[in-house]
Design an enzyme around this catalytic site. Sequence first.
Site, PDB file in Angstrom:
ATOM      1  N   GLY A  12      27.980 -24.530  76.369  1.00 51.04           N
ATOM      2  CA  GLY A  12      28.818 -24.143  75.233  1.00 51.04           C
ATOM      3  C   GLY A  12      29.360 -25.342  74.459  1.00 51.04           C
ATOM      4  N   GLN A  13      30.217 -25.051  73.487  1.00 55.56           N
ATOM      5  CA  GLN A  13      30.726 -26.106  72.593  1.00 55.56           C
ATOM      6  C   GLN A  13      31.397 -27.236  73.380  1.00 55.56           C
ATOM      7  OE1 GLN A  13      34.181 -25.170  70.267  1.00 55.56           O
ATOM      8  NE2 GLN A  13      33.803 -26.763  68.746  1.00 55.56           N
ATOM      9  N   ASP A  54      24.897 -16.836  86.693  1.00 54.89           N
ATOM     10  CA  ASP A  54      25.876 -15.892  86.162  1.00 54.89           C
ATOM     11  C   ASP A  54      27.102 -15.971  87.079  1.00 54.89           C
ATOM     12  OD1 ASP A  54      27.428 -13.780  85.429  1.00 54.89           O
ATOM     13  OD2 ASP A  54      25.908 -12.227  85.819  1.00 54.89           O
ATOM     14  N   ILE A  55      28.182 -16.574  86.579  1.00 53.77           N
ATOM     15  CA  ILE A  55      29.354 -16.841  87.432  1.00 53.77           C
ATOM     16  C   ILE A  55      30.152 -15.556  87.694  1.00 53.77           C
ATOM     17  CG2 ILE A  55      31.408 -18.360  87.694  1.00 53.77           C
ATOM     18  CD1 ILE A  55      28.700 -19.840  87.738  1.00 53.77           C
ATOM     19  N   TYR A 144      40.795 -11.308  74.084  1.00 49.85           N
ATOM     20  CA  TYR A 144      40.622 -12.703  74.524  1.00 49.85           C
ATOM     21  C   TYR A 144      41.974 -13.267  74.965  1.00 49.85           C
ATOM     22  CZ  TYR A 144      39.632 -17.761  73.837  1.00 49.85           C
ATOM     23  OH  TYR A 144      39.488 -19.114  73.977  1.00 49.85           O
ATOM     24  N   LYS A 148      43.445 -14.616  78.580  1.00 55.23           N
ATOM     25  CA  LYS A 148      44.019 -15.954  78.762  1.00 55.23           C
ATOM     26  C   LYS A 148      45.371 -15.869  79.487  1.00 55.23           C
ATOM     27  CE  LYS A 148      40.681 -18.422  77.247  1.00 55.23           C
ATOM     28  NZ  LYS A 148      39.828 -19.076  78.248  1.00 55.23           N
ATOM     29  N   ILE A 174      38.960 -26.147  68.441  1.00 53.04           N
ATOM     30  CA  ILE A 174      38.272 -27.417  68.725  1.00 53.04           C
ATOM     31  C   ILE A 174      37.166 -27.621  67.685  1.00 53.04           C
ATOM     32  CG2 ILE A 174      36.969 -28.750  70.437  1.00 53.04           C
ATOM     33  CD1 ILE A 174      39.860 -28.155  71.319  1.00 53.04           C
TER      34      ILE A 174
HETATM   35  C1  AKB Z   1      38.862 -19.067  69.234  1.00 46.54           C
HETATM   36  O1  AKB Z   1      39.003 -19.205  68.008  1.00 46.54           O
HETATM   37  O2  AKB Z   1      38.674 -17.975  69.777  1.00 46.54           O
HETATM   38  C2  AKB Z   1      38.960 -20.300  70.093  1.00 46.54           C
HETATM   39  C3  AKB Z   1      40.336 -20.502  70.630  1.00 46.54           C
HETATM   40  C4  AKB Z   1      41.420 -20.944  69.737  1.00 46.54           C
HETATM   41  O3  AKB Z   1      40.556 -20.306  71.784  1.00 46.54           O
HETATM   42  N1  AKB Z   1      38.538 -21.444  69.367  1.00 46.54           N
END
Ligand code: AKB
Length: 315
Positions: A12-13, A54-55, A144, A148, A174
């Site tokens: 990934g990035q 695949d984790i 998301y 987190k 990022i």
């Molecule tokens: C996103 O935009 O989903 C990510 C982040 C800020 O976690 N770059």
Amino acid sequence: MAKKILVTGAVGQIGSELVPALRKKYGAENVIATGHSTMPSDEFLKSGPFEIADITNVDTLRKIVEKYDIKIIYHLVSLLSAVGEQKPDIAWHINMQSLKNVLDIARDFKIEQVFWPSSIAAFGPDTPKNNTPNETILRPSTMYGVTKVAGELLCEYYNKKYGVDVRSIRYPGIISYKTLPGGGTTDYAVAIYFEAIKNKKYKCFVRKDTVLPMMYMPDCVKATLDLMAADNSKLKHRVFNLTAMSFSAEELAKEIKKHIPEFECTYEPDFRQKIADSWPKSIDDSAARNEWGWKPDYDIAKMTKDMLTEIKKKV
Ligand code: AKB
């Protein structure tokens, strides 16, 4: 003997730049990279051990940890915010199951250190928008973000209950040129550079006054390595706010225009605007500065100069 390091989500990035940095620091053969959906470049494959894994499958993870006698894990697997809103069930499964597996294996195999990235997405509409503190309201409005916050709590639980030395950074957006981000809300701050060079124009998917915290990849890699090298006894936190700069989409376009005067940016907000509006504009990262000496090297001007130079070489 050097300790073996496992990096998940290595293609990934962030992984694609963190792996070379780790290989340089600790030796190529000591860093085992894994990926799942995307195959790495030939250059990446030649640079050291790579496994397709695949984790979310704990047996797969266990076999790799046993095979290489892994002692440190950087667990970067994650679906990002925008794609997470389109596929919330998959986002929950991938983000949470993989983290739970990594923490269980860390406990059972006495893994010495785990790094796991959190994000500014852990914050939500009720969080103070400016200079957001390390300890504050965590009520995200995206799946998301929910993964987190749950992940942060899970990491702290495994640290307190089982003594797993897990460390985390709430990454801002990022910005990088080597591997493009995919499925995030802050992706516009990367795409704008590529489009400025290729087409001299960019249609931005957030409003021009959208301000978000950001960071250039070299600072992201430096911060990640520095946090993992920090003396554990000096860390009062497990999860750290981190930032390097904050700017609006329009300020970014203006900075690019200084180098490419013909560049034109237009703004057509889509569903990602709501996500961006739920996140802080600026971050207080004094805990990271005080506890492990965090200090960024790049501001918007220095980053823009470097991004444009590097992308020109690429395209
Ligand atoms: C996103 O935009 O989903 C990510 C982040 C800020 O976690 N770059």
